[in-house]
Structures are given as structure tokens and as C-alpha cells.
Motif scaffolding. Structure first.
Motif, short mmCIF file in Angstrom:
data_model
loop_
_atom_site.label_atom_id
_atom_site.label_comp_id
_atom_site.label_asym_id
_atom_site.label_seq_id
_atom_site.Cartn_x
_atom_site.Cartn_y
_atom_site.Cartn_z
N MET A 1 0.82 -1.18 0.00
CA MET A 1 0.00 0.00 0.00
C MET A 1 0.86 1.25 0.00
SD MET A 1 -3.20 -1.19 2.41
CE MET A 1 -3.98 0.37 2.35
N ALA A 2 2.01 1.17 0.65
CA ALA A 2 2.91 2.33 0.67
C ALA A 2 3.38 2.68 -0.74
CB ALA A 2 4.10 2.06 1.58
N LEU A 3 3.64 1.67 -1.55
CA LEU A 3 4.07 1.92 -2.92
C LEU A 3 2.98 2.64 -3.71
CD1 LEU A 3 6.08 1.54 -5.26
CD2 LEU A 3 4.99 -0.67 -5.69
N LEU A 4 1.74 2.17 -3.59
CA LEU A 4 0.63 2.83 -4.30
C LEU A 4 0.44 4.26 -3.82
CD1 LEU A 4 -1.94 -0.10 -4.38
CD2 LEU A 4 -0.44 0.68 -6.22
N LYS A 5 0.55 4.47 -2.52
CA LYS A 5 0.42 5.83 -1.98
C LYS A 5 1.52 6.74 -2.50
CE LYS A 5 -2.13 4.59 2.16
NZ LYS A 5 -2.13 4.53 3.64
N SER A 6 2.72 6.17 -2.68
CA SER A 6 3.83 6.99 -3.20
C SER A 6 3.58 7.43 -4.64
CB SER A 6 5.15 6.22 -3.10
OG SER A 6 5.24 5.18 -4.07
N TYR A 7 2.73 6.69 -5.36
CA TYR A 7 2.36 7.08 -6.73
C TYR A 7 1.16 8.01 -6.75
CZ TYR A 7 5.56 3.71 -8.84
OH TYR A 7 6.68 3.03 -9.24
N GLY A 8 0.63 8.34 -5.56
CA GLY A 8 -0.47 9.28 -5.50
C GLY A 8 -1.86 8.66 -5.42
N ILE B 1 -7.34 2.96 -1.96
CA ILE B 1 -6.69 1.66 -2.12
C ILE B 1 -7.49 0.63 -1.35
CG2 ILE B 1 -4.58 0.35 -1.74
CD1 ILE B 1 -3.15 3.14 -1.67
N LEU B 2 -7.79 -0.47 -1.97
CA LEU B 2 -8.55 -1.55 -1.35
C LEU B 2 -7.62 -2.74 -1.15
CD1 LEU B 2 -11.29 -2.65 -0.41
CD2 LEU B 2 -11.70 -3.38 -2.76
N GLY C 1 -13.27 0.11 -16.49
CA GLY C 1 -13.10 -0.10 -15.06
C GLY C 1 -14.33 -0.72 -14.44
N ILE C 2 -14.13 -1.29 -13.29
CA ILE C 2 -15.24 -1.83 -12.50
C ILE C 2 -15.18 -1.12 -11.16
CG2 ILE C 2 -16.08 -3.87 -11.30
CD1 ILE C 2 -15.10 -5.53 -13.65
N THR C 3 -16.31 -0.64 -10.72
CA THR C 3 -16.38 0.11 -9.47
C THR C 3 -16.72 -0.81 -8.31
OG1 THR C 3 -17.13 2.09 -10.63
CG2 THR C 3 -17.60 1.99 -8.28
N VAL C 4 -15.99 -0.64 -7.23
CA VAL C 4 -16.29 -1.34 -5.98
C VAL C 4 -17.04 -0.36 -5.10
CG1 VAL C 4 -15.30 -2.43 -3.94
CG2 VAL C 4 -14.22 -2.77 -6.18
N VAL C 5 -18.26 -0.72 -4.74
CA VAL C 5 -19.07 0.15 -3.88
C VAL C 5 -18.91 -0.34 -2.45
CG1 VAL C 5 -21.39 1.00 -3.41
CG2 VAL C 5 -20.67 0.56 -5.76
N ARG C 6 -18.46 0.52 -1.59
CA ARG C 6 -18.24 0.13 -0.18
C ARG C 6 -19.46 0.43 0.64
NH1 ARG C 6 -12.06 1.61 1.22
NH2 ARG C 6 -11.24 1.33 -0.83
#
Length: 52
Positions: free
Chosen positions: A1-8, A12-13, A47-52
């Protein structure tokens, strides 16, 4: 998750540990089937949307 956050990325799920991978791999088959049915081939741009 840190890597994805570093890309902005902000939304994130986390789908769990590696033992959950079998279920996540099924999504690849779904994504391919939808892409081909839309005429976009493998890796179609949709894309496919994930509804939380």
C-alpha cells in the motif's frame, strides 16, 4: 500500500494476504472476458467500481 500511496493513489482496497490470491485471480478472467466482449481485447480500457 505504501508503494501505491507513493504514486499518488488515495483509494486503495487491500484484498488481504497472499492466501486470498486464488479469488483475486478470477478477476483477471472476468476482466479479459469483458474486454473481449467489448471488442477491446485483452487489457481493455474500462473499469469496474467497488461500492463500499
Amino acid at each position: 500500500m505504501a508503494l501505491l500511496k507513493s504514486y499518488g493513489w488515495t483509494d486503495i482496497l487491500n484484498l488481504g494476504p497472499l492466501v486470498s490470491a486464488r479469488g483475486m485471480e478470477r478477476y483477471a478472467h472476468l476482466h479479459s472476458a469483458i474486454g473481449f466482449s467489448l471488442g477491446q481485447g485483452f487489457g481493455g480500457r474500462f473499469g469496474i467500481t467497488v461500492v463500499r
